[in-house]
Write a protein that holds these residues in place. Sequence first.
Motif, PDB file in Angstrom:
ATOM      1  N   ARG A   1       0.713  74.637 -22.471  1.00  0.00           N
ATOM      2  CA  ARG A   1       0.814  75.986 -21.900  1.00  0.00           C
ATOM      3  C   ARG A   1       1.546  76.911 -22.878  1.00  0.00           C
ATOM      4  N   ARG A   2       1.065  76.906 -24.147  1.00  0.00           N
ATOM      5  CA  ARG A   2       1.709  77.690 -25.187  1.00  0.00           C
ATOM      6  C   ARG A   2       0.657  78.365 -26.059  1.00  0.00           C
ATOM      7  N   MET A   3       0.988  79.563 -26.519  1.00  0.00           N
ATOM      8  CA  MET A   3       0.134  80.286 -27.452  1.00  0.00           C
ATOM      9  C   MET A   3       0.988  80.685 -28.650  1.00  0.00           C
ATOM     10  N   ASP A   4       0.483  80.393 -29.851  1.00  0.00           N
ATOM     11  CA  ASP A   4       1.188  80.720 -31.085  1.00  0.00           C
ATOM     12  C   ASP A   4       0.403  81.755 -31.872  1.00  0.00           C
ATOM     13  N   LEU A   5       1.115  82.717 -32.431  1.00  0.00           N
ATOM     14  CA  LEU A   5       0.530  83.705 -33.335  1.00  0.00           C
ATOM     15  C   LEU A   5       0.986  83.351 -34.744  1.00  0.00           C
ATOM     16  N   TRP A   6       0.016  83.208 -35.645  1.00  0.00           N
ATOM     17  CA  TRP A   6       0.284  82.720 -36.996  1.00  0.00           C
ATOM     18  C   TRP A   6      -0.073  83.751 -38.054  1.00  0.00           C
ATOM     19  N   HIS A   7       0.696  83.770 -39.117  1.00  0.00           N
ATOM     20  CA  HIS A   7       0.347  84.452 -40.360  1.00  0.00           C
ATOM     21  C   HIS A   7       0.130  83.331 -41.374  1.00  0.00           C
ATOM     22  N   TYR A   8      -1.119  82.957 -41.565  1.00  0.00           N
ATOM     23  CA  TYR A   8      -1.500  81.795 -42.376  1.00  0.00           C
ATOM     24  C   TYR A   8      -0.743  80.569 -41.877  1.00  0.00           C
ATOM     25  N   ASN A   9       0.172  79.990 -42.651  1.00  0.00           N
ATOM     26  CA  ASN A   9       0.867  78.779 -42.188  1.00  0.00           C
ATOM     27  C   ASN A   9       2.277  79.082 -41.666  1.00  0.00           C
ATOM     28  N   ARG A  10       2.565  80.343 -41.393  1.00  0.00           N
ATOM     29  CA  ARG A  10       3.881  80.749 -40.894  1.00  0.00           C
ATOM     30  C   ARG A  10       3.776  81.192 -39.438  1.00  0.00           C
ATOM     31  N   LEU A  11       4.511  80.514 -38.566  1.00  0.00           N
ATOM     32  CA  LEU A  11       4.532  80.872 -37.146  1.00  0.00           C
ATOM     33  C   LEU A  11       5.305  82.172 -36.959  1.00  0.00           C
ATOM     34  N   LEU A  12       4.650  83.153 -36.337  1.00  0.00           N
ATOM     35  CA  LEU A  12       5.293  84.439 -36.082  1.00  0.00           C
ATOM     36  C   LEU A  12       5.943  84.500 -34.708  1.00  0.00           C
ATOM     37  N   ARG A  13       5.214  84.089 -33.686  1.00  0.00           N
ATOM     38  CA  ARG A  13       5.712  84.143 -32.304  1.00  0.00           C
ATOM     39  C   ARG A  13       5.026  83.076 -31.470  1.00  0.00           C
ATOM     40  N   SER A  14       5.735  82.576 -30.458  1.00  0.00           N
ATOM     41  CA  SER A  14       5.175  81.659 -29.461  1.00  0.00           C
ATOM     42  C   SER A  14       5.393  82.260 -28.084  1.00  0.00           C
ATOM     43  N   PHE A  15       4.448  81.990 -27.193  1.00  0.00           N
ATOM     44  CA  PHE A  15       4.518  82.499 -25.825  1.00  0.00           C
ATOM     45  C   PHE A  15       4.142  81.388 -24.856  1.00  0.00           C
ATOM     46  N   ASP A  16       4.860  81.300 -23.752  1.00  0.00           N
ATOM     47  CA  ASP A  16       4.430  80.438 -22.656  1.00  0.00           C
ATOM     48  C   ASP A  16       3.269  81.143 -21.973  1.00  0.00           C
TER      49      ASP A  16
ATOM     50  N   ARG B   1       2.794  82.015  -9.955  1.00  0.00           N
ATOM     51  CA  ARG B   1       3.347  80.785 -10.528  1.00  0.00           C
ATOM     52  C   ARG B   1       2.205  79.823 -10.831  1.00  0.00           C
ATOM     53  N   GLY B   2       2.441  78.930 -11.803  1.00  0.00           N
ATOM     54  CA  GLY B   2       1.422  77.951 -12.139  1.00  0.00           C
ATOM     55  C   GLY B   2       0.214  78.603 -12.792  1.00  0.00           C
ATOM     56  N   ASP B   3      -0.877  77.891 -12.819  1.00  0.00           N
ATOM     57  CA  ASP B   3      -2.125  78.387 -13.401  1.00  0.00           C
ATOM     58  C   ASP B   3      -2.896  79.138 -12.328  1.00  0.00           C
ATOM     59  N   TRP B   4      -3.079  80.443 -12.511  1.00  0.00           N
ATOM     60  CA  TRP B   4      -3.602  81.285 -11.439  1.00  0.00           C
ATOM     61  C   TRP B   4      -4.798  82.141 -11.840  1.00  0.00           C
ATOM     62  N   THR B   5      -5.155  82.185 -13.129  1.00  0.00           N
ATOM     63  CA  THR B   5      -6.233  83.090 -13.524  1.00  0.00           C
ATOM     64  C   THR B   5      -7.596  82.467 -13.221  1.00  0.00           C
ATOM     65  N   ASP B   6      -8.643  83.243 -13.431  1.00  0.00           N
ATOM     66  CA  ASP B   6     -10.006  82.737 -13.248  1.00  0.00           C
ATOM     67  C   ASP B   6     -10.563  82.142 -14.541  1.00  0.00           C
ATOM     68  N   GLY B   7      -9.692  81.862 -15.500  1.00  0.00           N
ATOM     69  CA  GLY B   7     -10.099  81.283 -16.787  1.00  0.00           C
ATOM     70  C   GLY B   7      -9.460  81.985 -17.969  1.00  0.00           C
ATOM     71  N   CYS B   8      -8.713  83.023 -17.698  1.00  0.00           N
ATOM     72  CA  CYS B   8      -8.045  83.781 -18.759  1.00  0.00           C
ATOM     73  C   CYS B   8      -6.731  83.123 -19.157  1.00  0.00           C
ATOM     74  N   ILE B   9      -6.071  83.722 -20.127  1.00  0.00           N
ATOM     75  CA  ILE B   9      -4.770  83.290 -20.618  1.00  0.00           C
ATOM     76  C   ILE B   9      -3.794  84.412 -20.275  1.00  0.00           C
TER      77      ILE B   9
ATOM     78  N   ILE C   1      -9.300  82.883 -32.785  1.00  0.00           N
ATOM     79  CA  ILE C   1      -8.458  82.196 -31.807  1.00  0.00           C
ATOM     80  C   ILE C   1      -9.042  80.809 -31.574  1.00  0.00           C
ATOM     81  N   ARG C   2      -8.191  79.806 -31.644  1.00  0.00           N
ATOM     82  CA  ARG C   2      -8.590  78.422 -31.371  1.00  0.00           C
ATOM     83  C   ARG C   2      -7.872  77.990 -30.086  1.00  0.00           C
ATOM     84  N   ILE C   3      -8.649  77.557 -29.115  1.00  0.00           N
ATOM     85  CA  ILE C   3      -8.097  77.103 -27.840  1.00  0.00           C
ATOM     86  C   ILE C   3      -8.293  75.591 -27.783  1.00  0.00           C
ATOM     87  N   LEU C   4      -7.165  74.882 -27.793  1.00  0.00           N
ATOM     88  CA  LEU C   4      -7.172  73.424 -27.822  1.00  0.00           C
ATOM     89  C   LEU C   4      -6.897  72.856 -26.430  1.00  0.00           C
TER      90      LEU C   4
END
Length: 167
Positions: free
Chosen positions: A44-59, A135-143, A163-166
């Motif tokens: 349940r995490r999303m990371d924003l990257w600048h090449y191999n450098r992590l810029l920000r993470s979000f729950d 709370r929890g997972d509530w969307t219809d498929g979105c992030i 964007i890669r969704i794993l």
Amino acid sequence: MIFFRVVAALVLVAVLASCGGPPSKFRTYKGPEVTHVVVYKTARRMDLWHYNRLLRSFDVQLGGNPFGHKQHEGDRRTPEGDYIIDRRNPNSRFHLSIGIDYPNEADKARAEENGWKPGGDIFIHGRGPRFQQARGDWTDGCIAVTDREMEDIYAMVRDGTPIRILP
């Protein structure tokens, strides 16, 4: 003399009007380019990257049926795979949103093969006024992220970003 008082009053009104009101939901970002986004569904995490450098993470919160790849319209699953950020909605009912180009050609072919509609309108978005307490997972498929986090994401991520969704 009256003319100068009227002008002074108008200037004062303009200054006061520019000071009030709610803060803008549109932020600026002057940091390194976000070259790709990675979503880890299990974490349940999303990371924003600048090449191999992590810029920000979000729950994040996902679709109400978070396990497995999106198969068809209405299954409430978040897709898995490689996509592109392809649009933005500044007037989203979920505060702000950026679109993911689901379904891609493989998703369309799989759905057609099974006689399904693949669905669509998959976004990264905030909560908006209606889902502030979700709370929890509530969307219809979105992030989903918080509205404040979505303001940062909206400023940082450009259309055309992969964007890669794993799982």
